[in-house]
Scaffold this motif. Structure first.
Motif, PDB file in Angstrom:
ATOM      1  N   THR A 111       5.030   6.737  -7.836  1.00 20.42           N
ATOM      2  CA  THR A 111       3.599   6.646  -8.113  1.00 20.42           C
ATOM      3  C   THR A 111       3.243   5.163  -8.143  1.00 20.42           C
ATOM      4  OG1 THR A 111       3.936   6.479 -10.483  1.00 20.42           O
ATOM      5  CG2 THR A 111       3.669   8.705  -9.571  1.00 20.42           C
ATOM      6  N   ARG A 112       1.962   4.875  -8.113  1.00 17.18           N
ATOM      7  CA  ARG A 112       1.546   3.460  -8.180  1.00 17.18           C
ATOM      8  C   ARG A 112       2.043   2.830  -9.487  1.00 17.18           C
ATOM      9  NH1 ARG A 112       1.329  -0.085  -4.875  1.00 17.18           N
ATOM     10  NH2 ARG A 112       0.133   1.265  -3.484  1.00 17.18           N
ATOM     11  N   GLU A 113       2.003   3.594 -10.569  1.00 17.24           N
ATOM     12  CA  GLU A 113       2.467   3.049 -11.849  1.00 17.24           C
ATOM     13  C   GLU A 113       3.956   2.704 -11.772  1.00 17.24           C
ATOM     14  OE1 GLU A 113       1.617   5.342 -15.350  1.00 17.24           O
ATOM     15  OE2 GLU A 113       2.864   4.047 -16.607  1.00 17.24           O
TER      16      GLU A 113
ATOM     17  N   MET B 183       0.833  -1.211   0.000  1.00 18.32           N
ATOM     18  CA  MET B 183       0.000   0.000   0.000  1.00 18.32           C
ATOM     19  C   MET B 183       0.863   1.255   0.000  1.00 18.32           C
ATOM     20  SD  MET B 183      -3.098  -0.730  -0.412  1.00 18.32           S
ATOM     21  CE  MET B 183      -3.935   0.790   0.025  1.00 18.32           C
ATOM     22  N   GLU B 184       1.977   1.213   0.729  1.00 18.60           N
ATOM     23  CA  GLU B 184       2.920   2.334   0.643  1.00 18.60           C
ATOM     24  C   GLU B 184       3.887   2.027  -0.487  1.00 18.60           C
ATOM     25  OE1 GLU B 184       5.780   4.983   3.608  1.00 18.60           O
ATOM     26  OE2 GLU B 184       5.811   2.826   3.829  1.00 18.60           O
ATOM     27  N   THR B 185       3.864   2.842  -1.526  1.00 22.86           N
ATOM     28  CA  THR B 185       4.775   2.601  -2.642  1.00 22.86           C
ATOM     29  C   THR B 185       6.211   2.859  -2.169  1.00 22.86           C
ATOM     30  OG1 THR B 185       4.553   4.884  -3.356  1.00 22.86           O
ATOM     31  CG2 THR B 185       3.056   3.279  -4.373  1.00 22.86           C
TER      32      THR B 185
ATOM     33  N   ASN C 233      -1.750  -0.433 -12.949  1.00 24.96           N
ATOM     34  CA  ASN C 233      -2.591   0.414 -12.087  1.00 24.96           C
ATOM     35  C   ASN C 233      -3.610  -0.473 -11.391  1.00 24.96           C
ATOM     36  OD1 ASN C 233      -5.208   0.255 -13.685  1.00 24.96           O
ATOM     37  ND2 ASN C 233      -3.764   0.930 -15.249  1.00 24.96           N
TER      38      ASN C 233
END
Lengths: 771, 161
Positions: free
Chosen positions: A283-285, A201-203, A687
């Motif tokens: 970023t999530r990506e 959850m934490e990138t 994503n």
């Protein structure tokens, strides 16, 4: 603790262990007070961003960032040329396997690999300025699949690695050919196992701050602050002791956060250049395309059994998609081969693993560490063999399973093993289920896992785990550990062990972890090692401190030396006369005076010696999953489950249940939801809209039948829990589909169209054979 | 774009902010007001880590502009406790171990609280649907469901003397 063990180990009457203890970090986490790296803000801090390669394989000819520096707010740009160009890796003992420059100097090997990093006064400016950096590439031919990359004419990804073979592993015992001769039935299958994103959850994120005195402080979301400290010292050319890594709260790890990443490296390089704190948050990506992933594998396995179901021999060949760099993938290659034999007794076993470089995201460890792939193939093939021979699949497994005191030749000695009771529990559960609706079936799968690795390819000179216990004058305790809490609850588990060993309450213990300046080096949170290894170190430290306290108590009591003193629940007493005693806090105060004010300090450590090739102890489990399939769409729904689980003596009960339930969700995701489709080296779903993870509505009930065993190697009899349970679920889902439709799906995760296609093929075949 | 002066009411306190109108609510809460309990886990309104309550209803604060939230009562995880006493959902999360790494927890608590505000006696399925928009990578959700059930059953009701 059941009767049998209570007789053997009378000291196992517990005051704290396995009681209901709230997580000691809980209040910080449910009130928003916990500060993660993601939340860190330092005075004068800059924001960094990373420019990434759009090519899977290319030479970097030139990087021009002159235009970038003209943009107001941009403070600096770094490329591989600003680094020492050190090729690093976590297998430090083997120079060949240290193959990754995090900012490569002359060549990129996967899409998303860092090429340059910028720092600016805002994140927005840093993001914008990436477009102003011009990189000249010479695009090279690329290869994406291991079976292509080993071909003679495949492009060379790393110099000197023939056919792109990065590492090979061989495991063998017994006479394989002879054992196959004894078999009445031999079956061989090819399987394909997908990758999986850790999806913490934490990138990945880091804040680095280099100061003119030559000291570097790094806040970083990771599983092993000591590894980060040591690896960063190596790549930056500064001393380990001049680097402080702080990781107080970590938003998930799952095997993906104990190697260097672009966030920590680039923020540090920028900070050293600019002398300002620099923060980089993926970023999530970016987290999907440029971290690492579970290792995709091609598995060939050939198994020989007797008519009565006795296992004779197994031979496996595995080609893994290593991606661009080694990382922890080398360990996964070994462990998958070892756990492919689990949890059964093979007269002879042979495994050959080949880790192959490709131009894709590097693959590495992820919860289960190669074993989920091993079990996906093994447990399905075993189910099919039982069906081929008309045998009960549980009874066939039972007959061949490990047992206490079993020696895996040349590999391991099994001390505790509760797998037989696991079979009993699952058989009972299946019976209570009765007849299932037409579109449902139950699949089962066995598994086992290690409790920490004995290997030291990292080449640490320190003990694998260490702990220090300091007692304050009011009886409160400072527990310093290098073990890392990434959410699995190790701070709480270790506080429980400390409280039990010292004879105080959990609320008396303050745990200091996640800071290399104040905690002893420890290999950290991976390979299910902390409960056993850090747990043993904490127990030793607490007992050391207690012994020092009791010296004063003895001196004061004037008791016959044949009597034993102990402390339980802050009460110092003779074991034979527990009602007579003294308050623990009073004893601490007296002891302090007796020591001329020196505080009581207990020290403990643990390094495995003579524990075989893999681990000091093994967990065992059997899982049953009830699966429903919509025949129209091929969609899978998990209806119910039971896990029978042997982790030795549970220490932190709430934590244990949480770990097992959580492992189920990740393992089920690997079974049927979490695909990582690549096209020409590009991940197509980076994503959380397109990459599906389990949601609350998809989780079935996940009860656990705890099997009581006592592991002599573990603290208070404890061993692994929470990682091993990532292993059985995918195969259990596959086995349910086999029982439902008679189909054999050899690729995971299982997509709905795979169910439909396999079913269609099977029905057409049946139709044709009837004609 | 010209900056604007707005007032956001967060956890009962009015904060005056001078911000770019395209600032997201989550950015206003975290970066301007400095309440970092609320997290971000994606860029696609998928994970729910940034969930807050607006007038008691759960809203993903990465899907709302700060200017749109003006005039409403915003509650973040920091606003759940009252006078140092934890809210029932927080106590229940502690007792059930309904969090592990804790990164999704703030958002999960807000979805849980909003669900209970709207439906004090939810069925298990309604609870699961209520938190479906929140990803938790650690727990497998079942402990969270148990925690919300415990609150709904009144386990953490204040004893009125």
């Amino acid at each position: 603790m059941i009767e049998k063990y209570a007789v053997l180990y009378p000291h196992t009457k517990f005051h704290v262990i396995n009681t209901h203890v709230r997580n000691i970090d809980g209040v910080a986490k449910v009130t928003g007070r916990a500060v993660y790296t993601f939340d860190v803000k330092l005075p004068g801090m800059l924001y960094g961003k990373i420019l990434r390669s759009p090519h899977p394989h290319a030479k970097i000819l030139n990087i021009d960032f002159s235009k970038a520096l003209e943009l107001p707010g941009v403070m600096g740009v770094v490329t591989g040329k600003d680094t020492l160009g050190v090729k690093q890796g976590i297998w430090r003992r083997y120079k060949d396997l240290c193959d990754e420059q995090i900012l490569p100097v002359d060549k990129v090997r996967y899409i998303g690999e860092p090429v340059a990093a910028v720092a600016a006064i805002t994140e927005e400016i840093a993001e914008k300025v990436l477009n102003l950096i011009d990189v000249d590439y010479e695009v090279l031919p690329a290869v994406f699949e291991p079976l292509d990359a080993i071909k003679k004419d495949a492009p060379e990804i790393h110099e000197g690695f023939e056919r792109n073979i990065n590492v090979t592993r061989h495991i063998e015992w017994g006479d394989v050919e002879e054992a196959f001769e004894e078999a009445d039935y031999i079956r061989e299958d090819w399987f394909k196992c997908g990758g999986q994103a850790h999806m913490c959850m934490e990138t990945r994120c880091a804040v680095s701050s280099y100061t003119p005195d030559g000291k570097l402080t790094i806040y970083h979301s990771n599983q092993s602050p000591y590894y980060m400290q040591a690896l960063m010292a190596g790549v930056l050319g500064i001393r380990e002791g001049d680097i402080r890594v702080i990781s107080h709260y970590v938003g998930g790890g799952f095997g993906g956060k104990f190697e260097l990443d672009g966030a920590i490296f680039c923020s540090a390089v920028l900070s050293m250049k600019l002398r300002r704190p620099v923060k980089i948050v993926y970023t999530r990506e970016e987290d999907f395309i440029a971290t690492k992933r579970r290792t995709p594998m091609y598995y060939y396995t050939r198994t020989g059994v007797k008519k009565d179901g006795t296992f004779c021999a197994r031979e496996a060949k595995v080609f893994t998609n290593g991606g661009a760099y080694t990382g922890m993938g080398a360990t996964a290659l070994y462990l998958t081969g070892f756990f492919h034999s689990f949890p059964y007794r093979w007269k002879a076993y042979r495994y050959d693993g080949y880790r192959v470089y490709t131009n894709t995201l590097p693959s590495t460890s992820m919860r289960g560490f190669g074993a989920p792939q091993a079990m996906w193939c093994s447990e399905q093939q075993i189910e099919w063999i039982a069906a081929d021979l008309g045998l009960d699949p549980i009874e066939m497994r039972r007959k061949n399973a490990h047992h206490e005191a079993y020696v895996i030749p040349g590999q391991a000695t099994i001390q505790s093993c509760g797998i037989q009771q696991c079979f009993d529990e699952i058989q009972k559960w299946i019976k209570t289920k009765g007849k299932l609706p037409k579109n449902r079936a139950i699949g089962i799968s066995a598994a086992g896992f290690m409790s920490g690795g004995i290997f030291n390819w990292f080449d640490t000179p320190y003990a694998f785990s260490a702990a220090m216990v300091i007692i304050n004058q009011d009886g409160t305790v400072e527990l310093h550990v290098g073990a890392q809490d990434i959410g699995q609850g190790s701070n709480t588990t270790l506080a429980i062990i400390c409280a039990e060993a010292l004879g105080v309450k959990v609320e008396d213990i303050k745990v200091h972890s996640g800071d290399t300046d104040f905690c002893p080096p420890d290999l950290g949170a991976w390979g299910s090692r902390q409960t056993l290894m850090a747990g043993n170190a904490v127990k030793m430290a607490a007992e050391d401190a207690k012994r020092q306290l009791l010296e004063f108590a003895y001196a004061q009591s004037g008791m016959n030396i044949v009597y034993d003193l102990d402390i339980k629940d802050r009460w110092v007493h003779a074991i034979a006369r527990p009602e007579r005693g003294n308050d623990y806090t009073e004893l601490v105060k007296k002891a302090l005076r007796g020591k001329d004010g020196h505080r009581i300090i207990g020290r403990g450590y643990y390094t495995p010696h003579r524990k075989g090739m893999i681990s000091p102890a093994y967990s065992y489990m059997l899982q049953g999953v009830e699966v429903e399939v919509d025949e129209e769409t091929g969609k899978i729904r998990l209806v119910d489950s039971l896990t029978a689980h042997d982790c030795g003596q549970p220490i932190n009960h709430l934590g244990l249940i949480g770990q097992l339930e959580g492992a189920f969700s990740m393992a089920a995701g690997y079974g049927y939801l979490e695909y990582m489709p690549y096209e020409d080296g590009k991940l197509m779903n980076p994503n959380l809209v397109d990459y599906k993870v389990m949601r609350a509505t998809e989780m079935p009930p996940t009860p656990v039948a705890e099997i009581d065993t006592y592991e002599p190697e573990g603290p208070y009899g404890a061993k692994e829990a929470g990682e091993g349970l990532t292993n059985p679920t995918a195969a259990a889902i596959g086995n349910a589909l086999f029982h439902l439709f008679g189909i054999q799906i050899k690729e995971c995760p299982i997509k709905p169209e795979m169910v439909l296609n396999t079913l269609k093929e099977k029905r057409e075949k049946e139709k044709n054979s009837k004609k | 774009m010209e900056k604007r002066l707005i007032t956001l009411n967060v956890n009962g306190i009015d904060y005056e902010l001078y911000i770019n109108p395209k600032t997201l609510l989550v950015e206003a809460i975290r970066d301007y007001i400095g309440l970092t309990g609320t997290k971000r886990g994606c860029d696609t309104v998928s994970c729910g880590a940034c969930t807050v309550m607006i007038d008691g209803m759960s809203v993903k604060s990465c899907a709302v502009l700060a200017v749109q939230a003006e005039g409403y009562k915003i509650t973040t995880v920091e606003g759940l406790e009252k006078d140092g006493k934890l809210a029932p959902v927080q106590e229940a999360f502690l007792d059930e171990g309904a969090y592990q790494c804790g990164f999704c927890t703030a958002g999960m608590l807000m979805s849980a609280q909003a669900l209970l505000n709207e439906n004090p006696n939810p069925t298990e399925w309604e609870i699961r649907e209520g938190i479906e928009g929140n990803i938790c990578r650690c727990t497998g959700y079942n402990s969270i469901v148990r925690a919300i059930q415990a609150v709904a059953k009144g386990k953490y009701m204040e004893v009125k003397s």
